[in-house]
Design a protein around this motif. Structure first.
Motif, PDB file in Angstrom:
ATOM      1  N   LEU A   1     -14.298   3.544  -2.809  1.00 29.69           N
ATOM      2  CA  LEU A   1     -13.166   3.784  -1.917  1.00 29.69           C
ATOM      3  C   LEU A   1     -13.237   2.884  -0.696  1.00 29.69           C
ATOM      4  O   LEU A   1     -12.231   2.294  -0.277  1.00 29.69           O
ATOM      5  CB  LEU A   1     -13.132   5.257  -1.490  1.00 29.69           C
ATOM      6  N   GLY A   2     -14.429   2.774  -0.129  1.00 30.37           N
ATOM      7  CA  GLY A   2     -14.580   1.973   1.082  1.00 30.37           C
ATOM      8  C   GLY A   2     -14.266   0.505   0.864  1.00 30.37           C
ATOM      9  O   GLY A   2     -13.465  -0.082   1.599  1.00 30.37           O
ATOM     10  N   ILE A   3     -14.862  -0.085  -0.167  1.00 33.12           N
ATOM     11  CA  ILE A   3     -14.683  -1.522  -0.406  1.00 33.12           C
ATOM     12  C   ILE A   3     -13.276  -1.833  -0.915  1.00 33.12           C
ATOM     13  O   ILE A   3     -12.632  -2.782  -0.462  1.00 33.12           O
ATOM     14  CB  ILE A   3     -15.752  -2.029  -1.392  1.00 33.12           C
ATOM     15  N   SER A   4     -12.773  -1.036  -1.870  1.00 26.18           N
ATOM     16  CA  SER A   4     -11.437  -1.276  -2.425  1.00 26.18           C
ATOM     17  C   SER A   4     -10.357  -1.092  -1.360  1.00 26.18           C
ATOM     18  O   SER A   4      -9.431  -1.910  -1.246  1.00 26.18           O
ATOM     19  CB  SER A   4     -11.173  -0.336  -3.600  1.00 26.18           C
ATOM     20  N   GLY A   5     -10.465  -0.021  -0.593  1.00 24.11           N
ATOM     21  CA  GLY A   5      -9.490   0.213   0.469  1.00 24.11           C
ATOM     22  C   GLY A   5      -9.528  -0.868   1.522  1.00 24.11           C
ATOM     23  O   GLY A   5      -8.486  -1.304   2.035  1.00 24.11           O
ATOM     24  N   LEU A   6     -10.734  -1.332   1.850  1.00 21.02           N
ATOM     25  CA  LEU A   6     -10.877  -2.408   2.826  1.00 21.02           C
ATOM     26  C   LEU A   6     -10.259  -3.695   2.302  1.00 21.02           C
ATOM     27  O   LEU A   6      -9.648  -4.451   3.070  1.00 21.02           O
ATOM     28  CB  LEU A   6     -12.362  -2.621   3.143  1.00 21.02           C
ATOM     29  N   ALA A   7     -10.378  -3.929   0.997  1.00 20.43           N
ATOM     30  CA  ALA A   7      -9.766  -5.116   0.397  1.00 20.43           C
ATOM     31  C   ALA A   7      -8.242  -5.051   0.487  1.00 20.43           C
ATOM     32  O   ALA A   7      -7.584  -6.047   0.813  1.00 20.43           O
ATOM     33  CB  ALA A   7     -10.201  -5.239  -1.060  1.00 20.43           C
ATOM     34  N   ILE A   8      -7.676  -3.873   0.216  1.00 23.44           N
ATOM     35  CA  ILE A   8      -6.214  -3.720   0.277  1.00 23.44           C
ATOM     36  C   ILE A   8      -5.704  -3.961   1.679  1.00 23.44           C
ATOM     37  O   ILE A   8      -4.742  -4.720   1.892  1.00 23.44           O
ATOM     38  CB  ILE A   8      -5.807  -2.316  -0.212  1.00 23.44           C
ATOM     39  N   ILE A   9      -6.338  -3.344   2.666  1.00 19.45           N
ATOM     40  CA  ILE A   9      -5.856  -3.503   4.045  1.00 19.45           C
ATOM     41  C   ILE A   9      -6.141  -4.919   4.546  1.00 19.45           C
ATOM     42  O   ILE A   9      -5.371  -5.487   5.333  1.00 19.45           O
ATOM     43  CB  ILE A   9      -6.468  -2.435   4.977  1.00 19.45           C
ATOM     44  N   GLY A  10      -7.232  -5.527   4.049  1.00 21.29           N
ATOM     45  CA  GLY A  10      -7.536  -6.904   4.435  1.00 21.29           C
ATOM     46  C   GLY A  10      -6.497  -7.885   3.921  1.00 21.29           C
ATOM     47  O   GLY A  10      -6.055  -8.782   4.657  1.00 21.29           O
ATOM     48  N   VAL A  11      -6.094  -7.734   2.661  1.00 18.64           N
ATOM     49  CA  VAL A  11      -5.049  -8.589   2.088  1.00 18.64           C
ATOM     50  C   VAL A  11      -3.732  -8.392   2.834  1.00 18.64           C
ATOM     51  O   VAL A  11      -3.004  -9.362   3.113  1.00 18.64           O
ATOM     52  CB  VAL A  11      -4.869  -8.297   0.579  1.00 18.64           C
TER      53      VAL A  11
END
Length: 203
Positions: free
Chosen positions: A153-163
């Motif tokens: 959740l942490g890494i995937s969510g961070l990737a979405i908000i980063g993009v």
């Protein structure tokens, strides 16, 4: 805990869909060039009338309340209440969105001769910037805090908000802040919300 997860599910989908849906509906009834103007023009009574302005105001208030409730439920479910920075960003995000509803956009230029309209325009712009900065800060803070506990959740969510942030920055550099950029930002936050909601509910 089941009721908390159910609340996250219901409020998460409501929060992610309300603003995009309301904006799409409003744009069907008005002429607003998203390449030139920001969505805040919808709050200008002289352009679009009292009825649309009132609807825009209540839409922002509802979005502020749903955003606050959503993140409050997330902090309850993941037991994050001791993280002061996260709680502070929740308050700032809610307050700036709610206050923005009561400070409508105006087209009058800055002038000491028209102090009240100039102050209103200045406050509107400041609040809009705070909203633009506080919501990504809130989501990033949540993601960073959750990584040690739930890496997916942490890494995937961070990737979405980063993009999303990267795409918004590119759009700003290319076209400035306009309605299209704001919709990109809103849809990105909505996508992140749906992702976090689903992962939380099925976990």
């Amino acid at each position: 805990m089941l009721f908390t997860k159910l609340g996250i599910l219901l409020i998460g989908f409501a929060q992610a869909s309300l603003l995009p849906y309301a904006i799409r509906k409003a744009l069907k009834h008005v002429k607003l060039d998203l390449e030139k103007y920001t969505l805040s023009f919808l709050s200008n009574k002289s352009l679009y009338g009292q009825k649309l302005v009132k609807g825009y105001k209540w839409m922002l208030i509802a979005t502020a309340l749903l955003t606050y409730a959503y993140f409050w439920l997330l902090t309850e479910y993941y037991d994050l209440g001791e993280h002061d920075k996260l709680m502070r960003y929740i308050d700032i995000g809610f307050a700036s969105l709610a206050l923005l509803a009561f400070v409508p956009h105006n087209l009058k230029p800055y002038s000491l001769k028209s102090f009240a309209p100039s102050l209103q325009r200045f406050l509107h712009n400041v609040l809009a910037v705070v909203v633009f900065l506080s919501l990504p800060a809130l989501t990033i803070t949540f993601q960073v805090i959750i990584i040690p506990e739930i890496k997916f959740l942490g890494i995937s969510g961070l990737a979405i908000i980063g993009v999303t942030i990267f795409a918004v920055i590119l759009s700003i550099l290319k076209n400035g802040v306009n309605g299209a950029t704001e919709l990109l930002f809103i849809n990105g936050i909505g996508l992140w919300t749906i992702f976090v909601t689903i992962v939380t509910f099925v976990s």
